[in-house]
Design a protein around this motif. Structure first.
Motif, PDB file in Angstrom:
ATOM      1  N   ARG A  37      43.973  34.288  34.181  1.00 10.45           N
ATOM      2  CA  ARG A  37      43.680  34.618  32.879  1.00 10.45           C
ATOM      3  C   ARG A  37      41.904  34.930  32.893  1.00 10.45           C
ATOM      4  O   ARG A  37      41.436  35.392  32.170  1.00 10.45           O
ATOM      5  CB  ARG A  37      44.100  33.790  31.795  1.00 10.45           C
ATOM      6  N   HIS A  38      41.202  33.520  33.028  1.00 14.60           N
ATOM      7  CA  HIS A  38      39.578  33.422  33.203  1.00 14.60           C
ATOM      8  C   HIS A  38      39.540  34.239  34.218  1.00 14.60           C
ATOM      9  O   HIS A  38      37.971  34.860  33.581  1.00 14.60           O
ATOM     10  CB  HIS A  38      39.533  31.598  33.807  1.00 14.60           C
ATOM     11  N   GLN A  39      40.188  34.811  35.362  1.00 12.94           N
ATOM     12  CA  GLN A  39      39.005  36.163  35.351  1.00 12.94           C
ATOM     13  C   GLN A  39      39.540  37.715  35.137  1.00 12.94           C
ATOM     14  O   GLN A  39      38.618  38.000  35.087  1.00 12.94           O
ATOM     15  CB  GLN A  39      39.953  36.076  37.630  1.00 12.94           C
ATOM     16  N   ASN A  40      40.572  37.909  34.539  1.00 14.62           N
ATOM     17  CA  ASN A  40      40.388  38.519  33.936  1.00 14.62           C
ATOM     18  C   ASN A  40      39.627  38.872  32.800  1.00 14.62           C
ATOM     19  O   ASN A  40      39.167  39.963  31.564  1.00 14.62           O
ATOM     20  CB  ASN A  40      42.317  38.733  33.467  1.00 14.62           C
ATOM     21  N   SER A  41      39.511  37.417  31.292  1.00 18.83           N
ATOM     22  CA  SER A  41      38.255  37.462  30.363  1.00 18.83           C
ATOM     23  C   SER A  41      36.762  37.674  30.912  1.00 18.83           C
ATOM     24  O   SER A  41      35.889  37.778  29.829  1.00 18.83           O
ATOM     25  CB  SER A  41      38.886  36.664  29.688  1.00 18.83           C
ATOM     26  N   ALA A  42      36.689  37.684  32.369  1.00 14.71           N
ATOM     27  CA  ALA A  42      35.536  37.284  32.384  1.00 14.71           C
ATOM     28  C   ALA A  42      34.431  38.805  32.721  1.00 14.71           C
ATOM     29  O   ALA A  42      35.411  39.570  33.008  1.00 14.71           O
ATOM     30  CB  ALA A  42      35.525  36.131  33.787  1.00 14.71           C
ATOM     31  N   PRO A  43      33.056  38.655  32.065  1.00 15.55           N
ATOM     32  CA  PRO A  43      32.725  39.921  32.405  1.00 15.55           C
ATOM     33  C   PRO A  43      32.447  40.520  33.492  1.00 15.55           C
ATOM     34  O   PRO A  43      31.923  39.311  34.476  1.00 15.55           O
ATOM     35  CB  PRO A  43      31.513  39.914  31.798  1.00 15.55           C
ATOM     36  N   LYS A  44      32.594  41.953  33.729  1.00 17.29           N
ATOM     37  CA  LYS A  44      32.466  41.702  35.625  1.00 17.29           C
ATOM     38  C   LYS A  44      30.951  42.383  35.500  1.00 17.29           C
ATOM     39  O   LYS A  44      30.448  42.853  34.993  1.00 17.29           O
ATOM     40  CB  LYS A  44      33.025  43.452  35.862  1.00 17.29           C
ATOM     41  N   GLU A  45      30.770  41.889  36.718  1.00 15.58           N
ATOM     42  CA  GLU A  45      29.242  42.332  37.105  1.00 15.58           C
ATOM     43  C   GLU A  45      29.097  43.024  38.304  1.00 15.58           C
ATOM     44  O   GLU A  45      29.949  43.091  39.201  1.00 15.58           O
ATOM     45  CB  GLU A  45      28.468  41.106  37.768  1.00 15.58           C
ATOM     46  N   ARG A  46      28.253  44.276  38.094  1.00 14.91           N
ATOM     47  CA  ARG A  46      27.908  45.480  39.597  1.00 14.91           C
ATOM     48  C   ARG A  46      27.382  45.121  40.039  1.00 14.91           C
ATOM     49  O   ARG A  46      25.832  44.638  39.784  1.00 14.91           O
ATOM     50  CB  ARG A  46      28.213  46.452  38.926  1.00 14.91           C
TER      51      ARG A  46
END
Length: 114
Positions: free
Chosen positions: A105-114
């Motif tokens: 859940r924490h991995q999916n809700s964290a903003p993705k960095e590019r």
């Protein structure tokens, strides 16, 4: 003569109660209920052997009753130990699964960095 009918009546009543407790040990609903039903069945069998000892006037049945009581006690102790180990293993597995789900859940809700 009057005691014979009373002793037979008590053994019949205990036999009916043994059947009821065996049904309870099969149906459950929880493991603890089943362990208690098995313990109750053993206790009632011990009482039937004791009553039979008085009815038949055979003293050796009291020794059989005591040995059966010790075996029944050890059986219930072993069942409780197995139940405790299985319960703790399931609890630990559940905690591990909850930790994995929380991590996802924490991995999916964290903003993705590019």
């Amino acid at each position: 003569m009057g005691y014979d009918g009373l002793l037979i009546g008590m053994m019949i009543a205990l036999a009916v109660l043994i059947i009821v407790s065996m049904v309870r040990s099969v149906l459950g609903p929880r493991i603890a209920d089943r362990i208690i039903a098995v313990n109750m069945t053993g206790t009632m069998i011990i009482m039937i052997i004791a009553i039979l000892s008085v009815y038949l006037e055979e003293n050796y049945l009291v020794d059989v009753c005591l040995i059966y009581a010790m075996i029944s006690f050890l059986g219930v102790v072993v069942l409780c130990k197995v139940y405790t180990v299985v319960y703790l293993q399931k609890k630990q597995m559940k905690a591990d699964l909850e930790a994995v789900e929380d991590n996802l859940r924490h991995q999916n809700s964290a903003p993705k960095e590019r």
